[in-house]
Motif scaffolding. Structure first.
Motif, PDB file in Angstrom:
ATOM      1  N   PRO A 121       0.830  -1.202   0.000  1.00  0.00           N
ATOM      2  CA  PRO A 121       0.000   0.000   0.000  1.00  0.00           C
ATOM      3  C   PRO A 121       0.864   1.252   0.000  1.00  0.00           C
ATOM      4  CG  PRO A 121       0.025  -0.987   2.163  1.00  0.00           C
ATOM      5  CD  PRO A 121       0.779  -1.911   1.269  1.00  0.00           C
ATOM      6  N   LEU A 178       1.203   4.985   1.487  1.00  0.00           N
ATOM      7  CA  LEU A 178       0.701   5.780   2.600  1.00  0.00           C
ATOM      8  C   LEU A 178       0.877   7.248   2.269  1.00  0.00           C
ATOM      9  CD1 LEU A 178       1.258   3.018   4.076  1.00  0.00           C
ATOM     10  CD2 LEU A 178       1.731   4.379   6.062  1.00  0.00           C
ATOM     11  N   ASP A 189     -18.987  -6.681  12.324  1.00  0.00           N
ATOM     12  CA  ASP A 189     -19.024  -6.776  13.789  1.00  0.00           C
ATOM     13  C   ASP A 189     -18.593  -5.477  14.448  1.00  0.00           C
ATOM     14  OD1 ASP A 189     -16.485  -6.872  12.946  1.00  0.00           O
ATOM     15  OD2 ASP A 189     -15.895  -8.643  14.063  1.00  0.00           O
ATOM     16  N   ARG A 205      -5.973  -4.571  17.581  1.00  0.00           N
ATOM     17  CA  ARG A 205      -6.614  -5.766  17.078  1.00  0.00           C
ATOM     18  C   ARG A 205      -8.103  -5.759  17.410  1.00  0.00           C
ATOM     19  NH1 ARG A 205      -3.797 -10.622  19.335  1.00  0.00           N
ATOM     20  NH2 ARG A 205      -5.456 -10.601  20.845  1.00  0.00           N
ATOM     21  N   GLU A 231      -9.987  -2.421  10.120  1.00  0.00           N
ATOM     22  CA  GLU A 231      -9.613  -3.109   8.896  1.00  0.00           C
ATOM     23  C   GLU A 231     -10.611  -2.768   7.813  1.00  0.00           C
ATOM     24  OE1 GLU A 231     -10.207  -6.506  11.114  1.00  0.00           O
ATOM     25  OE2 GLU A 231      -8.176  -7.265  10.936  1.00  0.00           O
ATOM     26  N   PHE A 275     -13.649  -6.844   3.036  1.00  0.00           N
ATOM     27  CA  PHE A 275     -14.134  -7.120   1.692  1.00  0.00           C
ATOM     28  C   PHE A 275     -15.249  -8.148   1.772  1.00  0.00           C
ATOM     29  CE2 PHE A 275     -11.052  -5.293  -1.348  1.00  0.00           C
ATOM     30  CZ  PHE A 275     -10.250  -4.676  -0.431  1.00  0.00           C
ATOM     31  N   GLU A 285     -18.258 -12.483   3.739  1.00  0.00           N
ATOM     32  CA  GLU A 285     -16.983 -11.800   3.914  1.00  0.00           C
ATOM     33  C   GLU A 285     -15.876 -12.632   3.279  1.00  0.00           C
ATOM     34  OE1 GLU A 285     -16.106 -10.468   7.820  1.00  0.00           O
ATOM     35  OE2 GLU A 285     -14.267  -9.485   7.176  1.00  0.00           O
ATOM     36  N   ILE A 286     -15.005 -11.978   2.503  1.00  0.00           N
ATOM     37  CA  ILE A 286     -13.971 -12.753   1.820  1.00  0.00           C
ATOM     38  C   ILE A 286     -12.565 -12.346   2.228  1.00  0.00           C
ATOM     39  CG2 ILE A 286     -15.263 -13.426  -0.218  1.00  0.00           C
ATOM     40  CD1 ILE A 286     -14.156 -10.929  -1.563  1.00  0.00           C
ATOM     41  N   GLY A 287     -12.422 -11.288   2.950  1.00  0.00           N
ATOM     42  CA  GLY A 287     -11.062 -10.938   3.365  1.00  0.00           C
ATOM     43  C   GLY A 287     -11.021  -9.600   4.052  1.00  0.00           C
ATOM     44  N   ARG A 288      -9.878  -9.341   4.639  1.00  0.00           N
ATOM     45  CA  ARG A 288      -9.687  -8.064   5.310  1.00  0.00           C
ATOM     46  C   ARG A 288      -8.297  -7.542   5.010  1.00  0.00           C
ATOM     47  NH1 ARG A 288     -12.254  -8.574  11.360  1.00  0.00           N
ATOM     48  NH2 ARG A 288     -14.292  -9.211  10.652  1.00  0.00           N
ATOM     49  N   VAL A 289      -8.161  -6.241   5.056  1.00  0.00           N
ATOM     50  CA  VAL A 289      -6.843  -5.633   4.900  1.00  0.00           C
ATOM     51  C   VAL A 289      -6.596  -4.763   6.123  1.00  0.00           C
ATOM     52  CG1 VAL A 289      -5.445  -4.069   3.554  1.00  0.00           C
ATOM     53  CG2 VAL A 289      -6.911  -5.696   2.403  1.00  0.00           C
ATOM     54  N   ARG A 290      -5.513  -5.068   6.807  1.00  0.00           N
ATOM     55  CA  ARG A 290      -5.203  -4.309   8.011  1.00  0.00           C
ATOM     56  C   ARG A 290      -4.281  -3.149   7.668  1.00  0.00           C
ATOM     57  NH1 ARG A 290      -3.201  -7.672  12.787  1.00  0.00           N
ATOM     58  NH2 ARG A 290      -1.971  -8.840  11.304  1.00  0.00           N
ATOM     59  N   ARG A 318      -4.344   5.475   2.968  1.00  0.00           N
ATOM     60  CA  ARG A 318      -3.604   4.330   2.430  1.00  0.00           C
ATOM     61  C   ARG A 318      -4.301   3.957   1.158  1.00  0.00           C
ATOM     62  NH1 ARG A 318      -1.005   1.057   6.281  1.00  0.00           N
ATOM     63  NH2 ARG A 318      -1.360  -0.711   4.946  1.00  0.00           N
ATOM     64  N   GLU A 373      -4.267   0.914  -1.824  1.00  0.00           N
ATOM     65  CA  GLU A 373      -3.733  -0.373  -2.180  1.00  0.00           C
ATOM     66  C   GLU A 373      -4.086  -0.642  -3.630  1.00  0.00           C
ATOM     67  OE1 GLU A 373      -3.392  -2.283   1.078  1.00  0.00           O
ATOM     68  OE2 GLU A 373      -4.188  -0.587   2.155  1.00  0.00           O
TER      69      GLU A 373
END
Lengths: 294, 328
Positions: free
Chosen positions: B3, B5, B233, B266, B271, B274, B282-287, B315, B317
């Motif tokens: 990514p 910044l 969540d 955490r 995050e 996605f 839900e298929i993914g996360r980007v932190r 940021r 990506e």
């Protein structure tokens, strides 16, 4: 060579030329086309120290076509405004930086806790350990026998009487759990769980690392620091660990170190490049800590 | 992917927007500055200075000629993107929460905040399509929102048929963009949970709303029917739809800024999430952010997305072509 002959127009009369004049003696760059489509350029010039240098370059020209939206191309050519006005093209390090590499793979059935789940599990393990009564067999303290400060000096309490070993075994975590067979007798590791894990359990646990990407560095100066080594080796890839052996009393380096890389390819590159590198008036010797399997 | 910044702001980001071709990126934050960036390499093109208060919102017209901003100094301003010149300034009794250009760039809407003694207002202006021209001070339409709660977000639907608004109580309303009449009101989100973001699909026939009730919903522009629901969540601050051929929805949120100091990174759930647009999974996360995400935006070409966080970083990506092929 025809170009050479033509390119001496500076002289009017050979008789005046009693001292060889460097500037006029420089031939024009020679460009030769090679059969494989490359070009060889031979240039003779005088460098900063006033020495005559001949440079041979071999280049290949390729045309790269790129399609771009004309509007985008126009905007790219805009003069910068505000605080950026007059600054050269390209990102400025004060405003733009690259982040850490992120691996993002979308997948079906992604569980939000995939990364986080491990933590609660560890907590649980720690909790069960806490609840379990731990008693040292040597001094009856509340620690494992292996951690006992009197381990070397005292023998376990009543060991001759055949004290049950199960307390320590149970507390030893998952490795010790299967040590006792159904009849209460000892089962050797290779016989446990149907002998499934033939290789046996490896030591080190989570500290295990890829030995194949580890370099042994010898002939290190005794005044070297780990940070110095890290600086040298980080140029060739991501370094996961640097270990410099030090004398316990003097605090000086013992002359060897281990450097682990994340990627083996980086390690190979570093091994090749840093071997023979002069550092602290000694020449570093770099080799793989472990030879790759043939 | 690595990514990029962008550190052009000193305070929390409030909104980020891509130009129509996706080559420029505009960001606004609470530090009064608007920044423009080249999305290809993260180079800053420049800033637009003049606002005297925190900025809440930014939008760029489809030709990337005009930039509209609004903020807490009770003004909405129009800028020339190329030179950074301020072209017009409109003043209001309260702050501007949202600005948006219509699909053709000929109209600009601004939403003012409801505050003691002042109702939420929606102003629509006709924008003269010339940088030299004098912009009108009189709105072509003015909606006073007195029956419904405070408006938090608004936008023009396809062909500028409707104006869709999101409200503080979780409702979504549809207005006639010609007459300013309220056509219908729906309650897709939990009562009392504010709609925090509203972003359009490429053709503006449907949109996505993000809400504090921890869900994002895909809603049809003409019927206001809820098409899909994405459950997260954490309270959501923003939601974006990726253009075809990728079928993703990116959600951003996190614990409220005031609770951040008491939670770890955490637990904070900072995050970008996605989701698959159709399967609602839900298929993914980007932190990466260490504060809640205030806004996520997807480039119209679908090659990258960008998130602005409470931590003052932007940021973005780049999704590689190859990666895109491997997707579901």
């Amino acid at each position: 060579m025809a170009a050479n002959v033509q390119n001496t127009p500076g002289r009017t009369d050979w008789a005046e030329d009693d001292e060889p004049d460097l500037a006029t003696a420089i031939p024009a760059p020679q460009i030769t086309r090679n059969k494989d489509g490359t070009e060889t350029i031979v240039t003779v010039f005088i460098n900063e120290d006033g020495k005559r240098v001949k440079r041979t370059q071999r280049i290949r020209r390729t045309i790269v076509k790129k399609k771009e939206n004309p509007r985008v191309a126009e905007r790219r050519g805009w003069a910068k405004i505000g605080p950026e006005a007059g600054k050269p093209a390209g990102p400025r390090p004060d405003t733009t930086t690259l982040g850490e590499n992120i691996i993002f793979r979308p997948q079906v059935g992604f569980k939000s806790g995939q990364v986080q789940e491990t933590a609660p599990e560890e907590d649980k393990k720690a909790e069960t350990l806490k609840k379990m009564q731990i008693k040292c067999r040597i001094c009856s303290g509340d620690h494992f026998t292996t951690k006992c400060p009197f381990k070397d000096t005292m023998a376990p309490e009543g060991e001759a009487a055949g004290a049950p070993a199960s307390l320590d075994d149970g507390a030893g975590g998952d490795a010790g759990g299967g040590a006792v067979g159904p009849g209460g007798s000892y089962v050797p590791p290779h016989m446990r769980k149907g002998g499934a894990s033939k290789e046996g359990e490896r030591m080190g646990g989570k500290f295990e690392r890829d030995d194949l990407a580890t370099l042994r560095v010898t002939n290190v100066s005794e005044f070297a620091e780990e940070s110095d080594l890290r600086e040298i080796f980080e140029r060739h890839g991501r370094v996961t660990r640097v270990f410099l052996a030090k004398d316990r009393e003097t605090g000086r380096a013992k002359g060897f170190a281990f450097v682990s890389y994340q990627e083996r390819s980086d390690a190979a590159k570093a091994c090749e490049r840093v071997d023979g590198y002069g550092f602290g008036h000694l020449i570093l010797k770099v080799e793989f800590a472990k030879k790759p399997p043939a | 992917m690595r990514p990029i910044l962008l550190q052009g702001h000193e305070r929390a980001l409030t909104q980020v927007k891509f130009s129509k071709e996706g080559d420029l990126l505009f960001s606004v934050s609470k530090d009064h500055v608007v920044c423009a960036w080249y999305s290809s390499n993260g180079e800053r093109f420049g800033t637009y200075k003049g606002h005297q208060g925190a900025l809440w919102t930014v939008d760029v017209d489809p030709t990337t000629t005009f930039l509209a901003t609004g903020g807490a100094d009770n003004t909405m301003r129009l800028w020339e993107v190329k030179t950074g010149k301020e072209l017009k300034q409109w003043e209001y009794p309260t702050s501007i929460r949202r600005v948006e250009f219509s699909e053709d760039g000929r109209q600009l809407l601004g939403v003012t905040e409801k505050r003691t003694g002042q109702l939420s207002n929606i102003y629509v202006y006709d924008i003269a399509q010339d940088v030299e021209a004098e912009q009108t001070s009189e709105p072509s339409m003015h909606i006073v929102v007195d029956e419904l709660p405070r408006v938090t977000v608004a936008g023009f639907s396809f062909m500028s048929h409707y104006i869709i608004t999101g409200h503080e109580n979780g409702s979504v309303a549809q207005w006639d963009a010609k007459t300013g009449e309220l056509i219908k009101e729906e309650f897709p989100h939990d009562d009392g949970m504010a709609v925090t973001d509203l972003q359009w699909s490429a053709d503006r026939t449907y949109f996505i709303t993000a809400s504090k009730d921890k869900t994002a919903k895909l809603i049809d522009s003409s019927t206001l029917e809820v098409l899909k629901t994405y459950v997260a969540d954490t309270p959501l601050n923003s939601a974006a739809i990726t253009p075809e051929p990728t079928n993703y929805v990116i959600l951003g949120g996190g614990q409220a800024a005031m609770d951040v100091t008491t939670t770890s990174a955490r637990q904070g759930k900072f995050e970008a999430r996605f989701y698959h647009k159709i399967f609602e999974e839900e298929i993914g996360r980007v932190r990466g952010h260490f504060g809640p995400l205030n806004y996520v935006a997807v480039s119209p070409d679908g090659k990258c997305y960008c998130s602005g966080g409470e931590d003052g970083y932007v940021r973005f990506e780049v999704e590689k072509e190859k990666e895109r092929e491997n997707r579901l």
